[in-house]
Design a protein around this motif. Structure first.
Motif, mmCIF file in Angstrom:
data_model
loop_
_atom_site.group_PDB
_atom_site.id
_atom_site.type_symbol
_atom_site.label_atom_id
_atom_site.label_comp_id
_atom_site.label_asym_id
_atom_site.label_seq_id
_atom_site.Cartn_x
_atom_site.Cartn_y
_atom_site.Cartn_z
ATOM 1 N N TRP A 56 1.032 3.719 1.864
ATOM 2 C CA TRP A 56 1.892 2.892 1.013
ATOM 3 C C TRP A 56 1.181 1.607 0.587
ATOM 4 O O TRP A 56 1.240 1.208 -0.581
ATOM 5 N N LEU A 57 0.504 0.958 1.533
ATOM 6 C CA LEU A 57 -0.195 -0.291 1.234
ATOM 7 C C LEU A 57 -1.295 -0.063 0.207
ATOM 8 O O LEU A 57 -1.480 -0.863 -0.717
ATOM 9 N N HIS A 58 -2.034 1.036 0.376
ATOM 10 C CA HIS A 58 -3.093 1.310 -0.599
ATOM 11 C C HIS A 58 -2.503 1.575 -1.982
ATOM 12 O O HIS A 58 -3.062 1.142 -2.996
ATOM 13 N N GLU A 59 -1.366 2.241 -2.030
ATOM 14 C CA GLU A 59 -0.714 2.486 -3.319
ATOM 15 C C GLU A 59 -0.293 1.169 -3.980
ATOM 16 O O GLU A 59 -0.385 1.024 -5.205
ATOM 17 N N ARG A 60 0.154 0.226 -3.152
ATOM 18 C CA ARG A 60 0.498 -1.087 -3.714
ATOM 19 C C ARG A 60 -0.738 -1.770 -4.301
ATOM 20 O O ARG A 60 -0.652 -2.427 -5.351
#
Length: 335
Positions: free
Chosen positions: A251-255
């Motif tokens: 999720w963090l990488h997608e952000r």
């Protein structure tokens, strides 16, 4: 002679704010220390309320220089903060001014006294402030270090790591690290309202060839070399953030993929109307002097008064010396 005068005036633009910001440090620490002792036998909520107020006064003075003095324009996009909330603030990291940007948003929510930072380990050794700043507006820079287009080895290593992990390679941000974000979210989730995913761009950091340059340093910023800061905010409700670390990592990488796309358009768009701005309407948010000038006058006035007497000057010097030593001892014990 004229050139020397110009250079002298330029240096004074930075020296004056730096002298005031550092010079008032012992005054602030003495005020905080006195209240800590006075409130020792009171319920903790009384200590916390005044501590937040003292912290707000100092940070407001910081913003007096970084907003009112420099005259920088603040352009806000996306989910504009309105009500005070308990948040985790996630942002791209490119300048020593980035922590000021967090303050810029916090003061607009009347939450400035509640801001705390996850600091790079070495910063805890800052004289007087290190052990205090590292204590609810929790600011995290998941990249772990600043993005500097001149440090090609750092960028290359970050991109190689992403490729090895099977993650999309990012161009204008570094591959984020999950540890601090996961620990913060896990610790705060019971009283957290949201995560603010913040993307920051400093206007004027692209050269004539379209190549990105290093973001302005704190000194350059105080010398009024940054005309505009563009801040894009995505408010993410805590229920939409995955709690397990393996899912949060993705999720963090997608952000950060979203951040990268925003910055690619900001810096590289072939359409002049879309370059140097984020998508959507922007709000030019000007900070009133009433928010910052009183704090500047209070702290600088108290400091000047202390330095006018011999006893005050001795106390001032001792606070610098012993306050720094005690702070270093404290962070050593905690480490």
């Amino acid at each position: 002679m004229l050139l020397s005068l110009v250079l002298h005036m330029y240096s004074m633009c930075c020296v004056l704010p730096a002298a005031v910001l550092l010079g008032t440090a012992p005054t602030y620490v003495l005020a905080w220390g006195a209240w800590r002792l006075l409130s020792a036998f009171l319920p903790s909520r009384f200590y916390q309320a005044v501590d937040d107020r003292l912290y707000c006064i100092y940070q407001s003075m910081v913003l007096f220089f970084f907003e009112n003095y420099t005259g920088v324009q603040i352009l806000l996009y996306g989910d504009l903060p309105k009500n005070k909330e308990n948040i985790i603030y996630l942002a791209n990291h490119q300048s020593t001014v980035d922590w000021i940007v967090a303050d810029i948003l916090a003061i607009r929510q009347n939450a400035l006294g509640h801001v705390r930072y996850v600091l790079k380990d070495g910063l805890k050794w800052l004289p007087l402030y290190g052990c205090y700043f590292s204590q609810m507006y929790l600011v995290i820079f998941p990249e772990g270090t600043r993005y500097n287009p001149e440090l090609t080895k750092v960028i290359s290593a970050s991109q190689t790591f992403a490729a090895q992990e099977g993650l999309p390679v990012l161009k204008h941000v570094l591959t984020p690290r999950i540890k601090a974000t996961h620990v913060a979210f896990d610790s705060m989730k019971n009283y957290l309202d949201a995560v603010y995913d913040v993307t920051v761009a400093f206007e004027g950091t692209v050269d004539d060839r379209g190549q990105r340059r290093q973001a302005p340093s704190m000194a350059e910023f105080l010398c009024k070399e940054c005309p505009k800061i563009h801040i894009h905010i995505d408010r993410i409700d805590k229920k939409d953030v995955p709690e397990e670390q393996v899912y949060m990592k993705r999720w963090l990488h997608e952000r950060f993929e979203i951040k990268d796309k925003l910055l690619i358009e900001f810096y590289e768009s072939l359409d002049p109307e879309r370059r140097n701005k984020f998508p959507g309407e922007s709000v030019n948010s000007k900070l009133s002097l009433k928010k910052t000038l009183p704090s500047f006058l209070i702290l600088s006035g108290l400091t000047a008064g202390m330095l006018m007497t011999e006893a005050g000057r001795k106390l001032y010097v001792k606070t610098w010396i012993y306050g720094t030593l005690i702070g270093c001892l404290w962070v050593s014990i905690k480490a």
